[in-house]
Write an enzyme that holds these catalytic residues in place. Sequence first.
Site, short mmCIF file in Angstrom:
data_model
loop_
_atom_site.label_atom_id
_atom_site.label_comp_id
_atom_site.label_asym_id
_atom_site.label_seq_id
_atom_site.Cartn_x
_atom_site.Cartn_y
_atom_site.Cartn_z
N GLY A 1 0.87 -1.18 0.00
CA GLY A 1 0.00 0.00 0.00
C GLY A 1 0.90 1.22 0.00
O GLY A 1 1.85 1.29 0.78
N LYS A 2 0.59 2.17 -0.87
CA LYS A 2 1.51 3.31 -1.01
C LYS A 2 1.67 4.08 0.30
O LYS A 2 2.77 4.48 0.67
CB LYS A 2 1.04 4.23 -2.14
CG LYS A 2 1.08 3.51 -3.50
CD LYS A 2 0.63 4.36 -4.64
CE LYS A 2 0.32 3.54 -5.88
NZ LYS A 2 1.41 2.71 -6.38
N ALA B 1 1.19 2.99 3.50
CA ALA B 1 1.94 2.21 4.49
C ALA B 1 3.41 2.11 4.10
O ALA B 1 4.31 2.20 4.95
CB ALA B 1 1.32 0.83 4.63
N ASN C 1 5.40 10.21 -10.34
CA ASN C 1 6.45 9.61 -11.18
C ASN C 1 6.15 10.02 -12.63
O ASN C 1 5.17 10.73 -12.89
CB ASN C 1 6.57 8.10 -10.97
CG ASN C 1 5.33 7.34 -11.46
OD1 ASN C 1 4.49 7.86 -12.19
ND2 ASN C 1 5.21 6.09 -11.02
N ASP D 1 7.71 4.77 -3.40
CA ASP D 1 7.29 4.99 -2.01
C ASP D 1 8.51 5.07 -1.09
O ASP D 1 8.52 5.85 -0.13
CB ASP D 1 6.38 3.85 -1.54
CG ASP D 1 5.13 3.74 -2.39
OD1 ASP D 1 4.65 4.77 -2.87
OD2 ASP D 1 4.63 2.60 -2.58
N SER E 1 16.47 -0.08 -2.29
CA SER E 1 15.26 -0.91 -2.17
C SER E 1 15.06 -1.80 -3.40
O SER E 1 14.52 -2.90 -3.27
CB SER E 1 14.02 -0.04 -1.94
OG SER E 1 13.54 0.50 -3.16
O1 RIB Z 1 3.69 1.63 -4.89
C1 RIB Z 1 3.68 0.26 -4.66
C2 RIB Z 1 2.41 -0.12 -3.96
O2 RIB Z 1 1.33 0.15 -4.83
C3 RIB Z 1 2.30 -1.58 -3.62
O3 RIB Z 1 2.77 -1.87 -2.34
C4 RIB Z 1 0.82 -1.85 -3.79
O4 RIB Z 1 0.21 -2.24 -2.61
C5 RIB Z 1 0.21 -0.60 -4.39
O5 RIB Z 1 -0.43 0.14 -3.45
#
Ligand code: RIB
Length: 305
Positions: free
Chosen positions: A38-39, A41, A184, A252, A282
């Site tokens: 998730g972006k 998190a 991006n 992220d 990463s």
């Molecule tokens: O940016 C990468 C994220 O995009 C991934 O972790 C995925 O969950 C989506 O939200």
Amino acid sequence: MDIAVIGSNMVDLITYTNQLPKAGETLEAPDFAIGCGGKGANQAVAAAKMGGSVMMVSKVGDDLFAPNTVVNLQQQGVDTRFVTTAPGTSSGVAPIFVDDESQNRILIIKGANQQLKPADIDAAADALKSCQLIILQLEIPLETVYYAIDFARQHDIKVILNPAPAVADLNIDYACKCDFFMPNETELEILTGMPVTTDEEVKLAGQSLLKRGLKNLIITLGGRGSLWMSGDSVHQVAPTAVKAVDTSGAGDAFIGCFAHELVKSGDIPAAMAQASAYAACSVTGRGTQRSYPDAETFQRFLNVH
Ligand code: RIB
């Protein structure tokens, strides 16, 4: 708290394959991994792993994924007091496909993230007011993003808006109220309708947004580095050369590390340089959050790059 992320969490279902099936076809893929993503998190975890004091305002579903999501955030050092359950929903999930060139293709099913509402910002208001910076993305409802921007303006808190995934109907007036707008190149293309294949094209597309009143535009360009445009000035950061194995979540990683460095020093070019190297580190590991180094591991990476 220094940083608040008001945003998404997802369960990443990552398939490593070079080939996607056609309609009616079954194909075997060589490898699979499940991870926390998730972006929102991801950005929270990157900032926390670098030593930032980070809280999240987010929603999980009431399914078997939810407890693991919350425990993971806590283990990574993120304050989860305002990560709450949306009854009757599934957690957000993201099927991701990564090819041999390390490129990723991501689908998202927002699930509980759709239930993050302005009322959740009100519930966290006292804690949010103590933060120096709020980070937002677009995996939650736009009304919540706009409400968060107005909240931040009202309380003199800096805002980073990462317009991901890009939505063509994003209200640019709200983007202009943010201190940093960080797409991006693909998101820049969708937002402007302009080509972004070369650095010159990226700059032209960036200028078209700046003309509409953006303060600071930082564009992440993957293997081509990153670009900060503000007024008439352009600052380019070269990429760190690495052998990439999985680029998922690299943007992220950049934003989380940038946010932490920005809060620490206020030095934008220095924060970009650190963030660029952090994102490069990463991509040398598989997965999203799983591939983010802590401050010590990152220092070892910097010593040899
Ligand atoms: O940016 C990468 C994220 O995009 C991934 O972790 C995925 O969950 C989506 O939200």
